[in-house]
Design a protein around this motif. Structure first.
Motif, PDB file in Angstrom:
ATOM      1  N   PHE A  63      55.598   9.145  49.455  1.00 51.50           N
ATOM      2  CA  PHE A  63      54.933  10.371  49.002  1.00 51.50           C
ATOM      3  C   PHE A  63      55.115  10.477  47.492  1.00 51.50           C
ATOM      4  O   PHE A  63      56.227  10.276  46.989  1.00 51.50           O
ATOM      5  CB  PHE A  63      55.554  11.612  49.666  1.00 51.50           C
ATOM      6  N   ILE A  64      54.022  10.791  46.811  1.00 50.85           N
ATOM      7  CA  ILE A  64      54.120  10.939  45.352  1.00 50.85           C
ATOM      8  C   ILE A  64      53.649  12.336  44.946  1.00 50.85           C
ATOM      9  O   ILE A  64      52.499  12.712  45.189  1.00 50.85           O
ATOM     10  CB  ILE A  64      53.314   9.840  44.622  1.00 50.85           C
ATOM     11  N   GLY A  65      54.563  13.091  44.349  1.00 48.15           N
ATOM     12  CA  GLY A  65      54.243  14.424  43.835  1.00 48.15           C
ATOM     13  C   GLY A  65      53.970  14.374  42.346  1.00 48.15           C
ATOM     14  O   GLY A  65      53.724  13.301  41.769  1.00 48.15           O
ATOM     15  N   GLU A  66      54.057  15.547  41.731  1.00 43.76           N
ATOM     16  CA  GLU A  66      53.658  15.662  40.327  1.00 43.76           C
ATOM     17  C   GLU A  66      54.860  15.510  39.389  1.00 43.76           C
ATOM     18  O   GLU A  66      54.898  14.604  38.555  1.00 43.76           O
ATOM     19  CB  GLU A  66      53.025  17.054  40.214  1.00 43.76           C
ATOM     20  N   GLY A  67      55.814  16.381  39.583  1.00 42.23           N
ATOM     21  CA  GLY A  67      56.997  16.350  38.721  1.00 42.23           C
ATOM     22  C   GLY A  67      57.976  17.390  39.211  1.00 42.23           C
ATOM     23  O   GLY A  67      57.599  18.300  39.950  1.00 42.23           O
ATOM     24  N   PRO A  68      59.235  17.274  38.820  1.00 43.00           N
ATOM     25  CA  PRO A  68      60.257  18.206  39.296  1.00 43.00           C
ATOM     26  C   PRO A  68      59.989  19.640  38.847  1.00 43.00           C
ATOM     27  O   PRO A  68      59.470  19.872  37.748  1.00 43.00           O
ATOM     28  CB  PRO A  68      61.539  17.693  38.636  1.00 43.00           C
ATOM     29  N   GLY A  69      60.367  20.578  39.705  1.00 47.25           N
ATOM     30  CA  GLY A  69      60.401  21.985  39.333  1.00 47.25           C
ATOM     31  C   GLY A  69      61.836  22.369  39.005  1.00 47.25           C
ATOM     32  O   GLY A  69      62.709  21.494  38.865  1.00 47.25           O
ATOM     33  N   ALA A  70      62.093  23.676  38.946  1.00 47.07           N
ATOM     34  CA  ALA A  70      63.423  24.148  38.537  1.00 47.07           C
ATOM     35  C   ALA A  70      64.511  23.681  39.500  1.00 47.07           C
ATOM     36  O   ALA A  70      65.575  23.218  39.076  1.00 47.07           O
ATOM     37  CB  ALA A  70      63.413  25.668  38.432  1.00 47.07           C
ATOM     38  N   ASP A  71      64.259  23.817  40.802  1.00 45.19           N
ATOM     39  CA  ASP A  71      65.289  23.438  41.785  1.00 45.19           C
ATOM     40  C   ASP A  71      65.582  21.941  41.736  1.00 45.19           C
ATOM     41  O   ASP A  71      66.728  21.510  41.839  1.00 45.19           O
ATOM     42  CB  ASP A  71      64.835  23.812  43.214  1.00 45.19           C
ATOM     43  N   GLU A  72      64.513  21.165  41.600  1.00 45.82           N
ATOM     44  CA  GLU A  72      64.671  19.708  41.564  1.00 45.82           C
ATOM     45  C   GLU A  72      65.434  19.292  40.311  1.00 45.82           C
ATOM     46  O   GLU A  72      66.289  18.395  40.344  1.00 45.82           O
ATOM     47  CB  GLU A  72      63.288  19.028  41.595  1.00 45.82           C
ATOM     48  N   ASP A  73      65.128  19.959  39.192  1.00 50.35           N
ATOM     49  CA  ASP A  73      65.801  19.652  37.925  1.00 50.35           C
ATOM     50  C   ASP A  73      67.308  19.929  38.031  1.00 50.35           C
ATOM     51  O   ASP A  73      68.132  19.185  37.499  1.00 50.35           O
ATOM     52  CB  ASP A  73      65.173  20.518  36.814  1.00 50.35           C
ATOM     53  N   ILE A  74      67.655  20.976  38.764  1.00 51.69           N
ATOM     54  CA  ILE A  74      69.078  21.319  38.919  1.00 51.69           C
ATOM     55  C   ILE A  74      69.772  20.363  39.884  1.00 51.69           C
ATOM     56  O   ILE A  74      70.872  19.884  39.624  1.00 51.69           O
ATOM     57  CB  ILE A  74      69.240  22.793  39.363  1.00 51.69           C
ATOM     58  N   GLN A  75      69.079  20.040  40.991  1.00 49.48           N
ATOM     59  CA  GLN A  75      69.735  19.208  42.022  1.00 49.48           C
ATOM     60  C   GLN A  75      69.532  17.701  41.814  1.00 49.48           C
ATOM     61  O   GLN A  75      70.206  16.889  42.444  1.00 49.48           O
ATOM     62  CB  GLN A  75      69.212  19.588  43.408  1.00 49.48           C
ATOM     63  N   GLY A  76      68.550  17.333  40.987  1.00 49.76           N
ATOM     64  CA  GLY A  76      68.287  15.896  40.749  1.00 49.76           C
ATOM     65  C   GLY A  76      67.602  15.202  41.912  1.00 49.76           C
ATOM     66  O   GLY A  76      67.621  13.973  42.005  1.00 49.76           O
TER      67      GLY A  76
END
Ligand code: URA
Length: 182
Positions: free
Chosen positions: A40-53
């Motif tokens: 699966f390919i998404g767009e880019g990290p959001g805030a939660d993803e940026d925090i959790q990696g």
């Protein structure tokens, strides 16, 4: 191109190829089965993803998990990545230079995973991978085969949070994916 995930991950860890490095907390490289049949390919990290990696751990990711559960896709068995690995400020779309700077990492991930199917989540992923001429509303739900990989474009889960009428299309597209792998 790197021959192993270890080498590829090592190569990205201090990446400064574009301006998104300035505000990131974590690089969101990707997660899941590194030998998956489905990617699966998404767009880019959001805030939660940026925090959790990790990719798709926020609201959109939770909705995607619900769809996975309902359809019988095991999140641990697929591989999930994004077009850009660092969070664009205020969740704006990644800019062209950012996509170009980051795309080789994703190309290398695809070469290593060797998926049979790639699900493109939303317009940014569709255009970055298959070309600017593709439109998500016209292409979603239709298989596109290129160089031995079957692509299924569908709506981005965040779009379903904004417009719940899109959910049924997303569900149906994922059911097609599940059917194709059985
Ligand atoms: N949206 C994306 O495109 N990717 C993520 O990882 C999270 C939200």
């Amino acid at each position: 191109m790197y021959q192993t995930f270890e080498e590829l991950k090592e190569s990205i860890k201090d990446c400064k190829k574009c301006k998104l490095c300035n505000n990131r907390n974590n690089i969101v490289f990707g997660s899941g089965n590194e030998n998956a049949d489905i990617m699966f390919i998404g767009e880019g990290p959001g805030a939660d993803e940026d925090i959790q990696g990790k990719p798709f751990v926020g609201k959109a990711g939770k909705l995607m998990n619900c769809a996975f559960e309902g359809i019988g896709i095991n999140r641990e068995e697929v591989y999930i990545a994004n077009i850009v690995k660092c969070r664009p400020p205020s969740n704006r779309n990644p800019e062209k230079d950012e996509v170009e700077a980051c795309l080789d990492y994703l190309r290398n991930q695809v070469l290593l995973v060797k998926p049979k199917i790639i699900v493109l989540l939303g317009s940014v992923a569709l255009k970055a991978i298959l070309g600017e001429e593709y439109s998500i509303t016209k292409s979603r739900g239709k298989w596109i085969e290129k160089k031995g990989i079957k692509y299924m474009p569908t709506f981005h889960p965040a779009a379903l949070l904004r417009d719940s009428q899109k959910k049924i299309y997303f569900w149906n597209d994922l059911k097609e994916v599940k059917k194709a792998i059985l």
